[in-house]
Design a protein around this motif. Structure first.
Motif, PDB file in Angstrom:
ATOM      1  N   SER A   1       1.018  -0.975  -0.186  1.00 31.86           N
ATOM      2  CA  SER A   1      -0.060   0.035  -0.306  1.00 31.86           C
ATOM      3  C   SER A   1       0.721   1.464  -0.013  1.00 31.86           C
ATOM      4  N   LYS A   2       0.596   2.197  -0.898  1.00 29.37           N
ATOM      5  CA  LYS A   2       1.143   3.144  -0.984  1.00 29.37           C
ATOM      6  C   LYS A   2       0.478   4.394   0.298  1.00 29.37           C
ATOM      7  N   ALA A   3       1.105   3.989   1.556  1.00 28.10           N
ATOM      8  CA  ALA A   3       0.647   4.614   2.837  1.00 28.10           C
ATOM      9  C   ALA A   3       1.794   4.164   4.097  1.00 28.10           C
ATOM     10  N   TYR A   4       1.497   5.079   5.089  1.00 30.16           N
ATOM     11  CA  TYR A   4       2.583   4.823   5.670  1.00 30.16           C
ATOM     12  C   TYR A   4       1.561   4.273   7.284  1.00 30.16           C
ATOM     13  N   ARG A   5       2.357   4.125   8.347  1.00 30.85           N
ATOM     14  CA  ARG A   5       1.920   2.868   9.142  1.00 30.85           C
ATOM     15  C   ARG A   5       2.173   3.922  10.749  1.00 30.85           C
ATOM     16  N   PHE A   6       1.377   4.094  11.169  1.00 26.98           N
ATOM     17  CA  PHE A   6       1.110   5.173  12.073  1.00 26.98           C
ATOM     18  C   PHE A   6       0.153   4.193  13.724  1.00 26.98           C
ATOM     19  N   TYR A   7       1.154   4.458  14.685  1.00 26.55           N
ATOM     20  CA  TYR A   7       0.960   4.649  16.445  1.00 26.55           C
ATOM     21  C   TYR A   7       0.263   5.483  16.656  1.00 26.55           C
ATOM     22  N   VAL A   8      -1.246   4.932  17.199  1.00 28.79           N
ATOM     23  CA  VAL A   8      -1.841   6.566  17.943  1.00 28.79           C
ATOM     24  C   VAL A   8      -1.390   7.029  18.862  1.00 28.79           C
ATOM     25  N   LEU A   9      -1.441   8.008  19.729  1.00 29.21           N
ATOM     26  CA  LEU A   9      -1.366   8.555  20.870  1.00 29.21           C
ATOM     27  C   LEU A   9      -1.803   9.109  22.014  1.00 29.21           C
ATOM     28  N   GLU A  10      -2.828   9.831  20.939  1.00 26.12           N
ATOM     29  CA  GLU A  10      -4.013  10.038  21.608  1.00 26.12           C
ATOM     30  C   GLU A  10      -5.738  10.083  21.575  1.00 26.12           C
ATOM     31  N   SER A  11      -6.688   9.946  21.867  1.00 24.12           N
ATOM     32  CA  SER A  11      -7.592   8.673  21.080  1.00 24.12           C
ATOM     33  C   SER A  11      -8.570   9.954  20.628  1.00 24.12           C
ATOM     34  N   ASN A  12      -9.622  10.035  20.556  1.00 27.79           N
ATOM     35  CA  ASN A  12     -10.622  10.780  19.833  1.00 27.79           C
ATOM     36  C   ASN A  12     -12.088  10.194  19.932  1.00 27.79           C
TER      37      ASN A  12
ATOM     38  N   SER B   1     -12.775   9.123  16.986  1.00 28.06           N
ATOM     39  CA  SER B   1     -13.100   8.123  16.255  1.00 28.06           C
ATOM     40  C   SER B   1     -11.984   6.878  16.277  1.00 28.06           C
ATOM     41  N   VAL B   2     -10.638   7.232  16.969  1.00 28.06           N
ATOM     42  CA  VAL B   2     -10.047   5.722  16.736  1.00 28.06           C
ATOM     43  C   VAL B   2      -9.738   5.797  18.524  1.00 28.06           C
ATOM     44  N   SER B   3      -8.406   4.944  18.819  1.00 27.05           N
ATOM     45  CA  SER B   3      -8.986   4.546  19.823  1.00 27.05           C
ATOM     46  C   SER B   3      -6.919   4.754  19.969  1.00 27.05           C
ATOM     47  N   VAL B   4      -6.797   5.064  21.375  1.00 27.37           N
ATOM     48  CA  VAL B   4      -4.900   4.689  21.965  1.00 27.37           C
ATOM     49  C   VAL B   4      -4.693   3.905  21.200  1.00 27.37           C
ATOM     50  N   ASN B   5      -3.396   3.638  21.546  1.00 25.52           N
ATOM     51  CA  ASN B   5      -2.589   3.022  21.178  1.00 25.52           C
ATOM     52  C   ASN B   5      -2.916   0.794  20.544  1.00 25.52           C
ATOM     53  N   THR B   6      -3.812   1.762  18.945  1.00 22.21           N
ATOM     54  CA  THR B   6      -3.974   1.032  17.252  1.00 22.21           C
ATOM     55  C   THR B   6      -3.263   1.538  16.919  1.00 22.21           C
ATOM     56  N   MET B   7      -3.413   0.866  15.714  1.00 30.70           N
ATOM     57  CA  MET B   7      -2.521   1.640  14.261  1.00 30.70           C
ATOM     58  C   MET B   7      -3.979   1.401  13.425  1.00 30.70           C
ATOM     59  N   ILE B   8      -3.208   2.459  12.848  1.00 35.43           N
ATOM     60  CA  ILE B   8      -3.776   3.308  11.526  1.00 35.43           C
ATOM     61  C   ILE B   8      -3.371   3.077  10.364  1.00 35.43           C
ATOM     62  N   GLU B   9      -3.304   3.146   9.424  1.00 35.49           N
ATOM     63  CA  GLU B   9      -2.651   3.586   7.869  1.00 35.49           C
ATOM     64  C   GLU B   9      -3.354   4.589   6.634  1.00 35.49           C
ATOM     65  N   SER B  10      -2.958   5.505   6.670  1.00 35.20           N
ATOM     66  CA  SER B  10      -2.611   6.973   6.366  1.00 35.20           C
ATOM     67  C   SER B  10      -1.218   7.102   4.810  1.00 35.20           C
ATOM     68  N   ARG B  11      -2.227   8.013   4.298  1.00 36.48           N
ATOM     69  CA  ARG B  11      -1.347   9.057   3.682  1.00 36.48           C
ATOM     70  C   ARG B  11      -1.236  10.425   3.972  1.00 36.48           C
ATOM     71  N   ASP B  12      -2.304  10.908   4.573  1.00 36.53           N
ATOM     72  CA  ASP B  12      -2.283  12.168   4.674  1.00 36.53           C
ATOM     73  C   ASP B  12      -2.127  12.485   6.180  1.00 36.53           C
ATOM     74  N   ALA B  13      -0.700  12.910   6.462  1.00 43.75           N
ATOM     75  CA  ALA B  13      -0.206  13.678   7.266  1.00 43.75           C
ATOM     76  C   ALA B  13       0.683  14.347   7.324  1.00 43.75           C
ATOM     77  N   VAL B  14       1.181  14.859   8.634  1.00 43.38           N
ATOM     78  CA  VAL B  14       2.254  16.574   8.816  1.00 43.38           C
ATOM     79  C   VAL B  14       3.184  15.555   9.707  1.00 43.38           C
ATOM     80  N   PHE B  15       4.175  15.314   8.576  1.00 45.24           N
ATOM     81  CA  PHE B  15       5.592  15.024   9.591  1.00 45.24           C
ATOM     82  C   PHE B  15       6.088  15.823  10.650  1.00 45.24           C
ATOM     83  N   ASP B  16       6.689  15.668  11.753  1.00 49.70           N
ATOM     84  CA  ASP B  16       7.865  16.379  12.177  1.00 49.70           C
ATOM     85  C   ASP B  16       9.320  15.388  12.593  1.00 49.70           C
ATOM     86  N   GLU B  17       9.878  15.309  11.740  1.00 50.13           N
ATOM     87  CA  GLU B  17      11.191  14.669  12.113  1.00 50.13           C
ATOM     88  C   GLU B  17      11.864  15.419  12.964  1.00 50.13           C
TER      89      GLU B  17
END
Length: 469
Positions: free
Chosen positions: A203-214, A216-232
């Motif tokens: 998949s042309k996406a990144y895999r992320f580990y959720v730190l703060e829940s809301n 829509s998504v729960s903390v400590n879960t995995m999500i995949e997305s291409r739409d993200a703003v990175f702070d390297e």
């Protein structure tokens, strides 16, 4: 005309310390001898290795229209299936006993992958549980890196096209992932705070580990997305300095200007050395140790230190930027206590007073100033006990240094092997005879039972009584 895919090197290794996020403990690699393109599979157990090879064989032969002719492995029994190899015509080569150099391609690849994983986890501050994600990322990067055998990357030789490297990101950097349309609300947050852990498979996406829940998504879960703003420049453990840590330069220079900053701590300078002011990066500061005279610099050494204080209370933990790692350490301690049946929920008898409790929280640091692990110890406020009323004897479960020296001497005399180990969570195992009650810890109060307390069945750290130890 069908081509022949000559030789595949394979090796299996394990990570003794910690299972990965998916509870997998082993990794198997398959490396093509001609192109050195590597496939990595994470395993629950060693006996999955042959099944993964079957998956690898089917995928490679289907997409490349080439046949695998030889599989070379060590003498482990996980590949033992003569019927399968006879039916496919593949020759299963095994190395001679105690000669890993005969499968050097796989051995070197696994060593390189392990070193990359250790470096990634150490530099980023991720816990050992992320080794699987780091392993897949390391393999992903190595396949896109030239080696001594060829100026072309294994990816280019394997896929017949130049890899696109513009989307590569630094492992464990912080990112804000934009919520997808079905999960996005008209009002409220439109992004979720995450850390980047690896590139998504197929998949042309990144895999992320959720730190703060809301919502829509729960903390400590995995999500995949291409739409993200990175702070390297921002990590989960400590902000990454813009310059490398422990950099040094031996070239003579006339740069005598100081680096502006606000840190005031300086060590005692050596002869012919001076210390420049440190440049601050939020929670870090950099210290420059310069050798030479005022107008002439012989060498300059740069160090990075973490100056964020450890939290004192549970409230400070929840407000910390490292709340995810503190909560993980706290949960490990609570799980250990519950597993040992330390207390039972009870009503406080009339005339009795419940002792308080608190958390002792500490970052364990490495010698280079980076964070090794987060440690949480749950203690009872035993200082409120009165001698002769609440306790009579005290006991400290600490070995004398003379005893340790005696054991070391005996080991040398009898040529014994000494193993050092670290216990992640320790427990006292002292059964109590008296009735001792403790307040529920903040953040772990059971709903509907706020007025109840814990009756201790076993000792806790800080309790001034351990008669059965």
């Amino acid at each position: 005309m069908t081509k022949t895919h000559h030789l595949i090197h394979s090796d299996l290794c394990d990570f003794h310390a910690t299972p990965s996020l998916g509870n997998k403990k082993y990794v198997v690699t398959f490396i093509d001898d001609a192109f050195r393109y590597c496939y990595v599979y994470l395993l629950y157990s060693k006996d999955e290795a042959l099944d993964k090879f079957k998956i690898y064989k089917q995928q490679v032969e289907l997409h490349k229209n080439e046949l695998i002719k030889v599989l070379r492995t060590d003498r482990g029994g996980e590949y033992y299936d003569p019927v399968y190899f006879e039916s496919t015509g593949i020759i299963h080569q095994t190395i001679a006993p105690y000669t890993p150099q005969q499968n050097g391609v796989a051995e070197r690849k696994n060593r390189t992958l392990k070193e990359m994983v250790n470096s990634m986890l150490s530099y980023s501050g991720l816990s050992e549980g992320f080794w699987g994600e780091a392993m897949l990322t390391a393999c992903y990067i190595l396949n896109r890196t030239p080696n001594k055998r060829s100026k072309n990357t294994p990816y280019e030789l394997w896929r017949k096209r130049v890899p696109n490297l513009s989307y590569l990101k630094v492992l464990d950097c912080r990112a804000v992932v934009r919520l997808t349309e079905p999960k996005r609300k008209t009002l409220g947050e439109r992004g979720v705070d995450c850390i980047f852990i690896r590139y998504a498979e197929h998949s042309k996406a990144y895999r992320f580990y959720v730190l703060e829940s809301n919502d829509s998504v729960s903390v400590n879960t995995m999500i995949e997305s291409r739409d993200a703003v990175f702070d390297e420049e921002r990590f989960t453990s400590i902000p990454r300095p813009r310059d490398m840590i422990h950099q040094s330069s031996s070239k003579r220079t006339n740069e005598a200007e100081d680096v502006s900053g606000g840190a005031s701590y300086v060590p005692e300078p050596r002869k012919n050395t001076r210390v420049r002011k440190a440049k601050s990066f939020g929670y870090d500061f950099q210290l420059y140790l310069v050798e030479g005279i005022r107008n002439e610099t012989i060498s300059q050494h740069q160090y990075c230190f973490n100056i964020e204080k450890d939290p004192k209370t549970f409230s400070e933990v929840m407000a910390s930027r490292d709340v995810h790692f503190w909560k993980e350490a706290i949960q490990d301690e609570i799980d250990s206590i519950l597993h040992n049946n330390t207390w039972v929920l009870s009503d406080l008898p009339p005339g009795c007073k419940a002792l308080g409790c608190k958390w002792i929280l500490k970052r364990k640091m490495k010698v280079d100033g980076t964070i090794d692990k987060y440690k949480a110890r749950f203690v009872i406020e035993g200082f409120r006990q009165k001698e002769g009323i609440d306790f009579f004897d005290t006991y400290a479960p600490v070995a004398r240094i003379s005893t340790i020296r005696l054991l070391l001497a005996l080991a040398v005399i009898h040529n014994l092997v000494i193993h050092q180990m670290d216990v992640k969570t320790a427990f006292l195992n002292g059964d109590l005879d008296e009735e001792i009650y403790m307040k529920q810890p903040k953040g772990f109060v059971i709903p509907g039972n706020e007025h109840k307390v814990y009756k201790l069945k076993k000792s806790l750290y800080g309790l001034k009584q351990a008669p059965n130890q």
